[in-house]
Motif scaffolding. Structure first.
Motif, PDB file in Angstrom:
ATOM      1  N   TRP A 183      -1.853   5.862  -8.051  1.00  0.00           N
ATOM      2  CA  TRP A 183      -3.637   7.173  -8.129  1.00  0.00           C
ATOM      3  C   TRP A 183      -3.086   8.252  -8.706  1.00  0.00           C
ATOM      4  O   TRP A 183      -3.682   8.654  -9.948  1.00  0.00           O
ATOM      5  CB  TRP A 183      -3.334   7.405  -6.762  1.00  0.00           C
TER       6      TRP A 183
ATOM      7  N   TRP B 135       0.061   3.044  -3.388  1.00  0.00           N
ATOM      8  CA  TRP B 135      -0.804   3.904  -3.658  1.00  0.00           C
ATOM      9  C   TRP B 135      -1.473   4.843  -4.097  1.00  0.00           C
ATOM     10  O   TRP B 135      -1.765   5.420  -5.413  1.00  0.00           O
ATOM     11  CB  TRP B 135      -2.272   3.401  -2.116  1.00  0.00           C
TER      12      TRP B 135
ATOM     13  N   ALA C  55       0.784  -1.156  -0.053  1.00  0.00           N
ATOM     14  CA  ALA C  55      -0.460  -0.279   0.155  1.00  0.00           C
ATOM     15  C   ALA C  55       0.764   1.401   0.287  1.00  0.00           C
ATOM     16  O   ALA C  55       0.727   2.737   0.014  1.00  0.00           O
ATOM     17  CB  ALA C  55      -0.817   0.192   1.251  1.00  0.00           C
TER      18      ALA C  55
END
Length: 128
Positions: A122, A118, A115
């Motif tokens: 994005w 992330w 994560a």
């Protein structure tokens, strides 16, 4: 920092978080009708955990994340001293500094997961 399309935006969000944390640490606390002992420690842990996790999301190297974590721990300690010395409506509490530090460590744990990429993923999708 990681490679972002909008690096200033993501760094700016983190800086805004610092400013918000400092401000909320020094203003008069809101009256809450919660009868849970030490419930404010959860808020301390969440606030510093969020700032620390955001640092993991925006900084690429272990060294930069460590610097961010140590800076956040220092901020948490400094805010406790500031509350005790600069206000008459807040009190210095070592347990708050401990909750802040625990939050920082929990936020840094994000670096141990996938994560951690992330925000960069994005950002790439949002930019295209």
């Amino acid at each position: 920092m990681r490679e972002f399309s909008w690096p200033r935006l993501w760094l700016g969000v983190w800086i805004f978080g610092w400013l918000l944390c400092i401000t909320l640490s020094l203003v008069h606390p809101p009256q809450m009708d919660l009868d849970l002992p030490d419930s404010d420690k959860i808020g301390h842990c969440l606030a510093y955990g969020t700032l620390s996790a955001w640092a993991v999301l925006i900084f690429r190297t272990h060294r930069a994340r460590l610097g961010a974590a140590l800076s956040l721990i220092a901020l948490g300690i400094a805010m406790e001293f500031a509350q005790g010395l600069l206000t008459d409506y807040r009190m210095m509490d070592a347990r708050d500094a401990l909750a802040n530090t625990l939050g920082v460590l929990l936020g840094q744990a994000l670096a141990l997961t996938s994560a951690q990429d992330w925000l960069q993923q994005w950002d790439r999708r949002w930019a295209s």
